[in-house]
Design a protein around this motif. Structure first.
Motif, mmCIF file in Angstrom:
data_model
loop_
_atom_site.group_PDB
_atom_site.id
_atom_site.type_symbol
_atom_site.label_atom_id
_atom_site.label_comp_id
_atom_site.label_asym_id
_atom_site.label_seq_id
_atom_site.Cartn_x
_atom_site.Cartn_y
_atom_site.Cartn_z
ATOM 1 N N TYR A 64 -48.937 -14.051 15.881
ATOM 2 C CA TYR A 64 -50.259 -14.311 15.431
ATOM 3 C C TYR A 64 -51.058 -14.036 16.723
ATOM 4 N N ASP A 66 -54.655 -14.915 16.424
ATOM 5 C CA ASP A 66 -55.479 -15.978 16.562
ATOM 6 C C ASP A 66 -54.823 -17.545 17.050
ATOM 7 N N LYS A 68 -55.943 -20.392 16.198
ATOM 8 C CA LYS A 68 -55.941 -21.351 14.900
ATOM 9 C C LYS A 68 -54.695 -20.934 14.116
ATOM 10 N N ASP A 69 -54.337 -20.003 13.851
ATOM 11 C CA ASP A 69 -53.271 -19.470 13.089
ATOM 12 C C ASP A 69 -51.847 -19.853 13.645
ATOM 13 N N ARG A 72 -51.686 -23.750 13.495
ATOM 14 C CA ARG A 72 -51.407 -24.235 12.042
ATOM 15 C C ARG A 72 -49.653 -23.722 11.527
ATOM 16 N N GLU A 73 -49.311 -22.612 12.266
ATOM 17 C CA GLU A 73 -47.880 -22.312 11.845
ATOM 18 C C GLU A 73 -47.059 -23.209 12.618
#
Length: 130
Positions: A64, A66, A68-69, A72-73
């Motif tokens: 990823y 980003d 944020k991604d 989150r993951e």
């Protein structure tokens, strides 16, 4: 013949406990403390599981773009593997940024031989998060 059977942790567990729960509990305690003293067989299993766990988390930065991604993951994966919210926050907020700065892909756990236990003579090994 019993192919592909992991006989390293041949524990006789109760009805409600499974091998994976024991490993997850030990991994959670390892993350909480940052180190663990255990027998040679358990150390071998925990070292492999912890190395795989941290390698997956570091690998998320390649998947990823980003931030944020990735976060989150990472939170989703940590919730599936570890027991306890405080340990998950410690991994995401403290350990993961430090491992990313070191730019390592594997070798997150160091093991040291400590001798033998007094009770049964089993070999003691100290596992430490690098």
């Amino acid at each position: 013949m019993r192919h592909k059977v992991n006989k390293q942790l041949d524990m006789r567990l109760g009805v409600y406990q499974t091998r994976s729960n024991v490993i997850r509990t030990m991994l959670t305690n390892f993350v909480r403390e940052g180190h663990m003293t255990t027998s040679a067989k358990k150390a071998k299993v925990i070292k492999a599981e912890a190395d795989s766990f941290f390698a997956h988390l570091v690998g998320l930065f390649d998947t990823y773009k980003d931030e944020k991604d990735v976060r989150r993951e990472a939170i989703r994966y940590v919730k599936n593997v570890l027991f306890g919210e405080a340990e998950g926050k410690k991994v995401v907020n403290e350990i993961l940024p430090r491992l990313r700065q070191e730019n390592k892909k594997s070798g997150f756990i160091a093991s040291y031989k400590l001798g033998y236990r007094a009770g049964d003579g089993a070999e003691k090994i100290l596992l430490r998060l690098i």
